[in-house]
Design an enzyme around this catalytic site. Structure first.
Site, short mmCIF file in Angstrom:
data_model
loop_
_atom_site.label_atom_id
_atom_site.label_comp_id
_atom_site.label_asym_id
_atom_site.label_seq_id
_atom_site.Cartn_x
_atom_site.Cartn_y
_atom_site.Cartn_z
N HIS A 94 -71.87 -44.79 -7.15
CA HIS A 94 -70.95 -44.78 -8.29
C HIS A 94 -70.79 -43.35 -8.81
O HIS A 94 -71.79 -42.69 -9.09
CB HIS A 94 -71.46 -45.68 -9.43
CG HIS A 94 -70.51 -45.76 -10.57
ND1 HIS A 94 -70.89 -45.54 -11.87
CD2 HIS A 94 -69.18 -46.03 -10.61
CE1 HIS A 94 -69.83 -45.68 -12.67
NE2 HIS A 94 -68.79 -45.99 -11.92
N GLU A 112 -63.24 -56.42 -16.20
CA GLU A 112 -63.96 -55.73 -17.28
C GLU A 112 -63.39 -56.09 -18.66
O GLU A 112 -64.08 -55.98 -19.67
CB GLU A 112 -63.99 -54.22 -17.04
CG GLU A 112 -62.66 -53.55 -17.21
CD GLU A 112 -62.73 -52.03 -17.06
OE1 GLU A 112 -63.71 -51.42 -17.51
OE2 GLU A 112 -61.79 -51.44 -16.49
C1 NOJ Z 1 -64.44 -48.27 -16.10
C2 NOJ Z 1 -64.49 -49.03 -14.82
O1 NOJ Z 1 -63.32 -49.77 -14.63
C3 NOJ Z 1 -65.72 -49.90 -14.85
O2 NOJ Z 1 -65.75 -50.73 -13.72
C4 NOJ Z 1 -66.93 -49.01 -14.93
O3 NOJ Z 1 -68.08 -49.82 -15.02
C5 NOJ Z 1 -66.87 -48.12 -16.16
N1 NOJ Z 1 -65.61 -47.44 -16.20
C6 NOJ Z 1 -67.99 -47.08 -16.17
O4 NOJ Z 1 -67.79 -46.17 -15.15
CA CA Z 2 -61.17 -49.49 -15.83
#
Ligand code: NOJ
Ligand code: CA
Length: 704
Positions: free
Chosen positions: A416, A511
């Protein structure tokens, strides 16, 4: 009322359409149903129109550019017209189908005008396909000169006050719910602030983003998008509601110009998908077909991937990305060895091992771990040039040991890289970040661009940022790394050329815990037309307050709906987004997520209507198994699955994951049934979908 708009709507002073004059040229699709007409009007402005079965799709619309130093939207003469045709197929590295047909008729119109005593040439390449058309501009001069783009003058004159599924124009985000309205209502929706989550860079009360889904009252489905966005800003559309015409609105650079192009130059394609069937829009490969073929010599390292993640627990607030609660944090001077852990750090060795065990036991390929690297104490909204270095782990995350452990269990960790919008910082660290991945055996990265893009004044969708995202994909390919970029520009089919671009977000995904149920019935008609989305489906516990004390968030979907998304939202990269403990609670339903393939030999959209429902059947690339899935919006409905796609004469066993009779996204979201049934190509099975519900089934040949 206008506070969120930087500028009021500007009328682009490009082509003023006059009575058409000369030399009209016509191009037909291979099946003859789609016609593109082109001519140069009385002022020398190039104009085009599109018809389908003789019905208007795009009325006469202007083309061209306003450059800083010259007008390339009028004064042209046709110098030459050439034609060609292409009939062929190509084989994607991953996809909804193992072979893609690429049949079109092409026409290039070479236009010229005299500027300061010199000839200036602009070519327009048109292609007519059965499922739509595309055109792009080429500036063939090979003298290496640059041109500054002030405006693009491409218009899309709409034939009627169509119904549109749209999100507002914005230079930084696509993370919106879609609005369904008449074209004539776009202005009032935007002005009345009926739309949430609008960033500060919305540019106009009638600006919308592509891909834009449209439907006429007499049942024509039309979709406007672009293909092969390379070295150019993303195209938005600005609606003139008097003229019923969209005009291209390019995302500006920091200095307000739209782009700098170096000749010779080809623009991205402007694309119009059209059909009288909604399912044809879902099945259309127009955007991929307008892109260049695969540019990577070796693609053996690119593979479809099913993954879990140490992720939902942070998104829901159960745990945290950061290791400490330090205030006044400065990464350069902060000493983690002396810091007091906050006790909520999700990416700790023990928790990551727990996820590895579960993901490996259940046959997943990879495990994403977010919050593994230092800097999360102070990453959001700070606009700091230096936030993360992408190589230094937190004290409780042992990169080597965890990768070794994952490998010993037969899975990989997924990297990540949250850039927090600082593109310069990411570019400085990219090679060492990718090299660290190579060293420990990561072959996929989820990157992200949350926050304002740096340097200050840049935005997510302008030319510089667009160049960065593609550069990151190409440099990743040099390291044999697959990329899934969040908050990057929405895809335009570039995954055909760079198939290591296995995913993007660029829309509202899981999210957003509270999004409305209809969203997933629109995305395949819009966002997914440019490439797969890392939507992160598979939520099984809908009441987030049941595991995060104090949370009143609820996922507005049923369990069967979440299963169906693995089919209705095609992606070669699919996450099982919920946590191991929630899957363990519903182990029988989890069997579907374990079994569902992520790569397909054939896909057939059985029935669909944007914003209402989608039903699709897909055949596994590596077996004779079929999978069928359906999702509905906030309305319950029954659809009949017609199994005539199955081999005649053969028996199949269908395992059906369905909404329980009393399931409902609001009142009873976790009620599902699992049943088995024998089906043949003669079967027609009614499937009930609850509000916010759906169904998923695997259909396996019965061995005689
Ligand atoms: C936004 C991303 O869409 C999400 O998946 C991620 O966990 C967070 N940013 C933190 O990087
Ligand atoms: Ca996002």
């Amino acid at each position: 009322m206008y506070s969120r708009f930087f500028t009021a709507a500007a009328i682009v002073a490009c082509c003023v359409l006059t009575a058409c004059k000369s030399d009209s040229e016509s191009l037909k699709s291979p099946d003859g149903r789609l016609t593109v007409d082109f001519e140069v009007d009385g002022t020398g402005c190039p104009v085009y129109s599109v018809k389908f079965d003789g019905r208007p799709v795009i009325n006469t619309s202007g083309m061209g550019f306003e450059f800083k130093t010259l007008d390339a939207a009028s004064g042209f003469k046709v110098k030459n017209v050439s034609r060609s045709e292409e009939r062929g197929t190509w084989t994607p590295v991953w996809g909804e189908n193992d072979v893609i047909e690429d049949n079109y008729n092409a026409m290039t119109v070479s236009l010229s005008k005299t500027v300061d005593g010199k000839e200036f040439e602009m070519d327009i390449d048109f292609r007519a396909y059965d499922d739509g058309m595309g055109f792009r501009y080429r500036f063939p001069a090979s003298d290496g000169d640059s041109l500054t783009v002030k405006e693009e003058c491409t218009q899309f004159a709409m034939p009627s006050d169509m119904t549109a599924w749209w999100i507002p124009g914005d230079y930084d985000t696509q993370e919106y719910e879609y609005v369904k309205s008449r074209l004539s209502e776009i202005r009032s929706y935007n002005q009345d602030d009926k739309i949430g989550n609008v960033s500060q860079t919305s540019f106009s009360p009638t600006g919308v983003q592509t891909s834009l889904m449209l439907k006429s009252d007499d049942g024509l489905y039309v979709n406007l998008h672009e293909a092969a966005l390379v070295d150019f800003p993303a195209m938005h559309l600005e609606y003139n509601d008097t003229a019923m015409t969209f005009t291209s609105w390019l995302t500006p650079n920091r200095n307000g110009d739209k782009a700098e192009i170096k000749l010779p130059f080809s623009t991205p394609w402007r694309a119009v998908m059209v059909s009288d069937k909604a399912t044809d829009i879902l099945a259309s490969n127009l955007i991929y077909n307008l892109n260049e073929p695969n540019a990577l010599d070796d693609t053996s390292w690119i593979h479809p991937t099913k993954y879990m993640g140490v992720w939902w627990e942070m998104i829901t607030g159960k745990s945290d990305w950061a290791y400490t609660d330090a205030e006044d944090f400065d990464l350069a001077t902060f000493d983690y060895s002396k810091a007091r852990p906050n006790g909520r750090h999700g990416a700790n060795n023990a928790n990551v091992r727990r996820y590895i065990d579960f993901a490996a036991e259940n046959g997943f390929d990879q495990l994403l771990v977010e919050g593994w690297n230092v800097g999360w104490e102070d990453w959001l909204g700070k606009e700091k040039d230096y936030v993360f270095d992408f190589v230094t782990p937190y004290p409780d995350f042992d990169v080597k040991a965890l990768n070794d452990y994952a490998r010993s269990k037969g899975i990989k960790l997924m990297m990540h890289h949250e850039t927090s919008g600082s593109i310069p910082n990411y570019e400085r660290h990219m090679d060492q970040a990718y090299s660290l991945m190579n060293r420990y055996g990561y072959d996929a990265v989820k990157s992200g661009y949350v926050g304002n893009i740096l340097p200050k004044g840049e935005n997510h969708y302008n030319q510089n940022s667009v160049n960065h995202y593609l550069d990151a994909v190409k440099r990743a390919a040099d390291h044999k790394i697959m990329v899934n970029a969040h908050e990057a520009v929405r895809p335009t089919g570039l995954a055909r050329t760079y198939p290591n671009l296995v995913g993007n977000e660029s829309a509202m995904g899981t999210e957003y815990r509270n999004m409305s149920p209809g969203h997933v019935t629109i995305l395949p008609f819009t966002r997914l037309k440019g490439g797969p989305m890392d939507f992160t489906p598979g939520i099984f516990r809908m009441d987030i307050g049941s595991f995060v004390p104090g949370s009143n968030e609820r996922k507005k979907a049923t369990v069967a709906n979440q299963l169906a998304l693995y089919l209705t939202m095609y992606s070669p990269l699919q996450m099982a987004a919920d946590m191991p403990e929630h899957y363990a609670e519903k182990a029988d339903a989890f069997e579907f997520i374990k079994a569902v393939p992520v790569d397909w030999r054939k896909s057939i959209y059985l029935d669909a209507e944007p914003g209402e429902f989608i039903v699709v059947a897909r055949k596994d690339k590596n077996s004779d198994d079929w999978y069928v899935g359906g999702v509905t919006n906030g309305d319950k409905r029954t659809i009949v699955v017609d199994f005539s796609f199955l081999d005649p004469g053969a028996d199949y066993e269908a395992t059906i994951y369905a909404d329980a009779p009393d399931a409902d996204y609001d009142t009873n979201p976790e009620a599902y049934t699992i049943s088995k049934q024998t089906v043949t190509s003669e079967s027609r099975c009614p499937m009930d979908m609850a509000r916010g519900g759906g169904f998923a089934m695997s259909v396996t040949p019965v061995k005689k």
